[in-house]
Design an enzyme around this catalytic site. Structure first.
Site, PDB file in Angstrom:
ATOM      1  N   TYR A 140     -15.293  16.158 -18.566  1.00 20.81           N
ATOM      2  CA  TYR A 140     -15.802  14.753 -18.492  1.00 20.81           C
ATOM      3  C   TYR A 140     -16.705  14.478 -17.387  1.00 20.81           C
ATOM      4  O   TYR A 140     -16.667  14.890 -16.627  1.00 20.81           O
ATOM      5  CB  TYR A 140     -14.272  13.996 -18.321  1.00 20.81           C
ATOM      6  CG  TYR A 140     -14.624  12.593 -17.905  1.00 20.81           C
ATOM      7  CD1 TYR A 140     -15.305  11.477 -18.879  1.00 20.81           C
ATOM      8  CD2 TYR A 140     -14.232  11.995 -16.775  1.00 20.81           C
ATOM      9  CE1 TYR A 140     -15.616  10.311 -18.367  1.00 20.81           C
ATOM     10  CE2 TYR A 140     -14.340  10.587 -16.285  1.00 20.81           C
ATOM     11  CZ  TYR A 140     -15.032   9.800 -17.315  1.00 20.81           C
ATOM     12  OH  TYR A 140     -15.349   8.475 -16.922  1.00 20.81           O
ATOM     13  N   ARG A 168       0.783  -1.200   0.174  1.00 19.39           N
ATOM     14  CA  ARG A 168      -0.095  -0.052   0.082  1.00 19.39           C
ATOM     15  C   ARG A 168       1.040   1.150  -0.217  1.00 19.39           C
ATOM     16  O   ARG A 168       0.583   2.182  -0.723  1.00 19.39           O
ATOM     17  CB  ARG A 168      -0.771  -0.159   1.092  1.00 19.39           C
ATOM     18  CG  ARG A 168      -1.776   1.181   1.285  1.00 19.39           C
ATOM     19  CD  ARG A 168      -2.939   1.391   2.230  1.00 19.39           C
ATOM     20  NE  ARG A 168      -2.891   0.737   3.392  1.00 19.39           N
ATOM     21  CZ  ARG A 168      -2.091   1.145   4.476  1.00 19.39           C
ATOM     22  NH1 ARG A 168      -1.772   2.276   4.459  1.00 19.39           N
ATOM     23  NH2 ARG A 168      -2.000   0.542   5.631  1.00 19.39           N
ATOM     24  N   ASP A 203      -6.281  18.003 -16.467  1.00 22.51           N
ATOM     25  CA  ASP A 203      -6.506  16.527 -16.760  1.00 22.51           C
ATOM     26  C   ASP A 203      -5.829  16.669 -18.325  1.00 22.51           C
ATOM     27  O   ASP A 203      -6.410  17.016 -19.080  1.00 22.51           O
ATOM     28  CB  ASP A 203      -8.014  16.215 -16.889  1.00 22.51           C
ATOM     29  CG  ASP A 203      -8.296  15.073 -17.552  1.00 22.51           C
ATOM     30  OD1 ASP A 203      -7.578  14.283 -18.119  1.00 22.51           O
ATOM     31  OD2 ASP A 203      -9.576  14.509 -17.435  1.00 22.51           O
ATOM     32  N   LYS A 216      -6.106   5.112 -20.421  1.00 22.77           N
ATOM     33  CA  LYS A 216      -6.447   5.396 -22.051  1.00 22.77           C
ATOM     34  C   LYS A 216      -4.879   5.236 -22.804  1.00 22.77           C
ATOM     35  O   LYS A 216      -4.663   4.368 -22.877  1.00 22.77           O
ATOM     36  CB  LYS A 216      -6.894   6.900 -22.120  1.00 22.77           C
ATOM     37  CG  LYS A 216      -8.299   7.275 -21.055  1.00 22.77           C
ATOM     38  CD  LYS A 216      -9.053   6.724 -21.344  1.00 22.77           C
ATOM     39  CE  LYS A 216     -10.419   7.154 -20.738  1.00 22.77           C
ATOM     40  NZ  LYS A 216     -10.612   7.207 -19.229  1.00 22.77           N
TER      41      LYS A 216
END
Ligand SMILES: Nc1ncnc2c1ncn2[C@@H]1O[C@H](COP(=O)(O)OP(=O)(O)OP(=O)(O)O)[C@@H](O)[C@H]1O
Ligand SMILES: C[C@@](O)(CCO)CC(=O)[O-]
Length: 886
Positions: free
Chosen positions: A132, A80, A209, A234
């Protein structure tokens, strides 16, 4: 988290290979000194910790599929908090993103969530209005549950951010940008917005972004952004076989906060997904080159058929030249409109090779309707407000053969009835787009609304510079205030497809056919002026061909400035209007007539073209004070600065700032990374000044250029003078704000400073014999007053302080003596209102009976406005009720 230093990959595997082979020739060392190009950087993964080599020399980074690590005090203890596979990935991402720090998390939205945790309740965030859908949903959550105010603004127009940024009630701590936006491919100028936000809110974080571009095509940290994130799902991974998000930044404090959140919530990317993403990134440049090349073909194909296509690779795409400056390619997402939602659904349904899918960035081509899929979470009403067409089709282009992709799209368009065959001959049939019934109706409506804009009158004050003219252009503080001589503009609506500029002060009138103006030359930089940039010179040059030559050549600049603003602010409305501008200020005399003119055209256009809402109507001049907000005044000022630059060349901005905001100010322009500043001063109000116009005409542009040249040629003479002028302005400011200073000390200090500043201006070469004559006359006994030139000098006006005990009869005698010498005088107080506005159609007193007994609204006493002598304009304006002022 991974940190790289330096950010771009300069250490290369070749280095070690060459040295182990003993390769040390000059050519090879020169070659090795060059940083790798992007595709090479993608393909070569460096070890973040070269002292810690893989025990087996593995060529591919191994997957450390473990939750825990044995021992104490090692680099890793728990996945983690950190994992070697993830560290390699993060180091690699930082390297290709020009970043010092990178973090990999479990999705793009996870990345945004981590970034949003930098916000606190009560903070305001500015975000685009074409975001988005997922980002929009998370913002709504923050608004509802976390007490964060969200302002959705049009980030393609940086000036629309100013009212919120400068509103003291809005604690803007973050600005979230997407460019190009998804799915409309709108362009936000990251560099301009970052500079503007950092200037007004230095503590605010600019977040970008960058998913649509990936670091291959755009690296926002290089343009002033503070934090950048990508959905790694993406382009970075490229195969739609994993979910990931990456965050990059250079600031240590932000990196610490982000690392803390990721460790606390445990959304660091898993070892296996880190491995997959690292593998994907290696081919990023290769994939995107192919995807982008095909996107250009597809965009052109659709555009040639007659569809409205959104793609920054197409000529004429709004903001293209900003995008070209920020990014090295147009990307592989485009969208187009069919003007019919059902038709769009049929096209999407008929595609075969284009897979119907949300998301993008995959090697396979995808087709979708954002309003039904990726943006379905946005309320349809909000989608409409944000101009997101319901019929929009988004295409995300993959690596298939371009011919196959176009064949498949063509088949889908034909099957859906969006195009029809007009000629079957040739290897590819000739097609044309079928226009929808709705489109024809819309066009009819558009024609009807043209020209329907508000009619109004605006006014703006001139200025007097007490200290610091010329020096202010080079970053020295100027002390200036508004005078009670003003410029006025009347904007009237008409219906004949023409726009006129009437300048009675120059005995000049020009009328243009709106359709014949060069609309295709209005660039997006013209539509979004920035304080630090010059007006778009190619647009200015084109407009110079459109001007009507008057008797006075100076009018050309006034016309160009007007057309530049009219066209940049018109958008598609292009209203028919007549602008009549009159000045009570002497023109070209150092009292800021060009700035007052610029503020008048800027405000008249911004309000009549609905960029700013009209202030509530008021019934008396007094009630109208502060009816215009400082935020609106800032927008007016920004556009006026553009007009002032067209007229002046390189103005400091002090004149238009005073003409917009009014009052008295200490103004420092930002130069070469040094911060500018603007402070209100109140000590001026009670001081009387005499302005004397020598009537010697001169040109501010030439005088300012002369001082700049001298500074360059004789820095040893000019720089110490500038330093002394800064000391004068500082002392004047202290003296005007020191409430303990006696009135007589205050006035005598100002008089001393006036003499000193004048002699410095003479040394800078902007004095004139006529100004010396005024100085000498006012200094003679019995008057004994102190005078300096004001404004650009070289003639123009001088300013004289009138002491409190100076009798009215002495003043009358002095004015007479100056008039005898051929000068004109104006008595003025300093520090009155900034620009004002009189809305005529909402003014009850302006409703009169028109033809056939119908009620008709006309401007109040427009005939008197046109006919009054310059000296009577102020009295006319005072007689009109309903003014709103800053
Ligand atoms: N009422 C007006 N109508 C049209 N153009 C105007 C008007 N007032 C000013 N201008 C434009 O501004 C120019 C004068 O600007 P200039 O900077 O030389 O003088 P100023 O602004 O009065 O002085 P300073 O800049 O020293 O304060 C004019 O030549 C013209 O182009
Ligand atoms: C000469 C100057 O300092 C004042 C002109 O009014 C120029 C400027 O500040 O733009």
């Amino acid at each position: 988290m991974a940190s790289t230093d330096p950010p771009s990959g300069t250490s290369t595997p070749l280095d070690s290979a060459a040295s182990s082979l003993g390769g040390n020739s000059l050519t090879s060392s020169l070659l090795r000194a060059k940083p790798y190009r992007f595709a090479t950087q993608c393909a070569t993964v460096d070890n973040p910790d070269p002292s810690h080599k893989d025990q087996h020399g593995s060529s591919s980074v191994p997957i450390y599929q473990t939750a825990t690590f044995k021992g104490m005090g090692g680099q890793y203890d728990y996945t983690r908090s950190g994992n070697p596979t993830r560290s390699h990935l993060e180091h690699h991402i930082a390297k290709i993103s020009s970043a010092r720090h990178a973090f990999a998390v479990t999705s793009g939205m996870g990345a945004l969530d981590v970034i949003f945790r930098l916000l606190k309740p009560g903070d305001s965030i500015i975000a685009g209005n074409d975001l988005y859908g997922g980002s929009n949903r998370l913002l709504t959550y923050l608004k509802v549950h976390n007490g964060i105010k969200v302002h959705h603004l049009d980030t393609t127009k940086p000036s629309t951010l100013l009212p919120v940024l400068t509103n003291p009630e809005q604690n803007v701590t973050m600005v979230l940008l997407e460019t190009p936006t998804n799915p409309l491919l709108q362009i936000a100028d990251i560099a301009a917005i970052s500079a503007m936000v950092h200037q007004h809110k230095p503590e605010a974080i600019i977040v970008v972004d960058n998913t649509m571009m990936s670091p291959y095509l755009q690296r926002p940290l290089e343009h002033g952004a503070d934090v950048v994130y990508d959905s790694g799902t993406k382009y970075l991974s490229g195969h739609h076989d994993l979910m990931a998000g990456v965050i990059c930044c250079n600031r240590e404090d932000l990196a610490k906060g982000i690392a803390f959140t990721i460790n606390s919530i445990g959304n660091g990317l898993s070892p296996f997904d880190s491995f997959l993403l690292l593998r994907g990134v290696k081919t990023l440049a290769l994939r995107l080159d192919k995807q982008q090349a095909t996107s250009h073909l597809v965009a052109k194909y659709l555009h040639d058929l007659g569809f409205k296509v959104n793609y920054p690779g197409l000529p004429g795409h709004p903001g293209k030249e900003i995008h070209d400056r920020l990014a090295s390619g147009a990307g592989a997402v485009l969208s187009f409109e069919t003007k019919d939602k059902a038709l769009s659904e049929r096209i999407v349904g008929a595609a075969r090779l284009w897979g119907i899918s949300v998301s993008f960035g995959c090697i396979n081509s995808l087709i979708s309707m954002p309003c039904l899929m990726s943006h379905a979470s946005i309320d349809p009403k909000v989608r409409k407000e944000r101009n997101l067409p319901e019929d929009l089709i988004r295409l995300c282009v993959g690596i298939e053969d371009p011919e196959d992709l176009i064949d498949d799209l063509e088949a889908a368009l034909l099957e859906a009835g969006a195009v029809r065959v007009v000629d079957e001959a040739g290897s590819r049939a000739k097609l044309e787009r079928v226009r929808t019934a709705e489109e024809t109706e819309e066009e009819d409506v558009e024609v009807k609304v043209e020209g329907e804009v508000e009619s109004l009158i605006v006014s703006a004050p001139g200025k007097v510079i007490l200290f610091g003219e010329h020096a202010v252009v080079h970053g020295i503080t100027a002390i200036a205030g508004s005078v009670d001589l003003r410029c006025y503009a009347l904007a009237e609506s008409r219906q004949d497809g023409k726009v006129s500029l009437v300048l009675p002060d120059f005995d000049f009138e020009a009328t243009w056919d709106i359709a014949s103006l060069p609309w295709d030359q209005v660039t997006s930089s013209a539509k979004a002026p920035r304080p630090e940039s010059t007006p778009d010179q190619s647009f200015v040059d084109v407009l110079a061909q459109k001007v009507v030559r008057g008797v006075d050549p100076k009018v050309v600049q006034s016309e160009i400035a007007f057309l530049y603003l009219y066209m940049s602010l018109s958008e598609h409305k292009r209203p028919s209007q007549t602008f009549t501008i009159r000045s009570a200020l002497p023109i070209g005399a150092g009292l800021g007539s060009s700035a007052a003119y610029s503020v008048c055209i800027s405000s008249a256009l911004l309000y009549t073209h609905s960029h700013l809402p009209l202030p509530p109507s008021t019934s008396s001049a007094h009630e109208g004070r502060r009816a215009i907000t400082p935020e609106q005044a800032n927008v007016v000022n920004a556009w006026a600065f553009t007009a002032e630059k067209i007229i002046h060349g390189t103005p400091s901005g002090v004149d238009n700032t005073v003409a917009s905001l009014g009052g008295a100010i200490a103004f420092t322009k930002a130069v070469k990374g040094r911060e500018g500043g603007l402070d209100g001063l109140h000590g001026f109000k009670s001081i009387r000044f005499l302005l004397t116009d020598t009537k010697v005409s001169r040109d501010t542009k030439t005088l300012v250029a002369g001082v700049a040249r001298r500074k360059l040629e004789e820095p040893d003479l000019v720089n110490p003078i500038l330093k002394s002028i800064q000391a004068i302005s500082d002392e004047a400011r202290r003296c005007l704000t020191d409430s303990d200073m006696s009135r007589s000390t205050q006035l005598s200090t100002l008089e001393k400073l006036i003499d000193e500043n004048h002699s410095h201006l003479v040394s800078l070469g902007v004095g004139h014999a006529s100004l010396e004559a005024v100085k000498a006359k006012t200094g003679e006994q019995p008057w004994g007053l102190h005078t300096k030139l004001t404004g650009a000098g070289g003639g123009g006006c001088a300013v004289t302080i009138i002491p409190d005990d100076f009798s009215e009869s002495s003043l009358t005698d002095l004015k007479a003596a100056l008039a005898d010498a051929g000068f004109e005088t104006y008595e003025t107080s300093v520090g009155g209102s900034g620009f004002g506005l009189l809305s005529t159609s909402r003014n009850a007193s302006s409703v009169v009976e028109g033809e056939g007994g119908a009620e008709k609204t006309v401007l109040p006493d427009v005939a008197r406005f046109r006919g009054a002598a310059a000296a009577e304009l102020a009295a006319w304006a005072e007689g009109e009720k309903g003014w709103a002022f800053v």
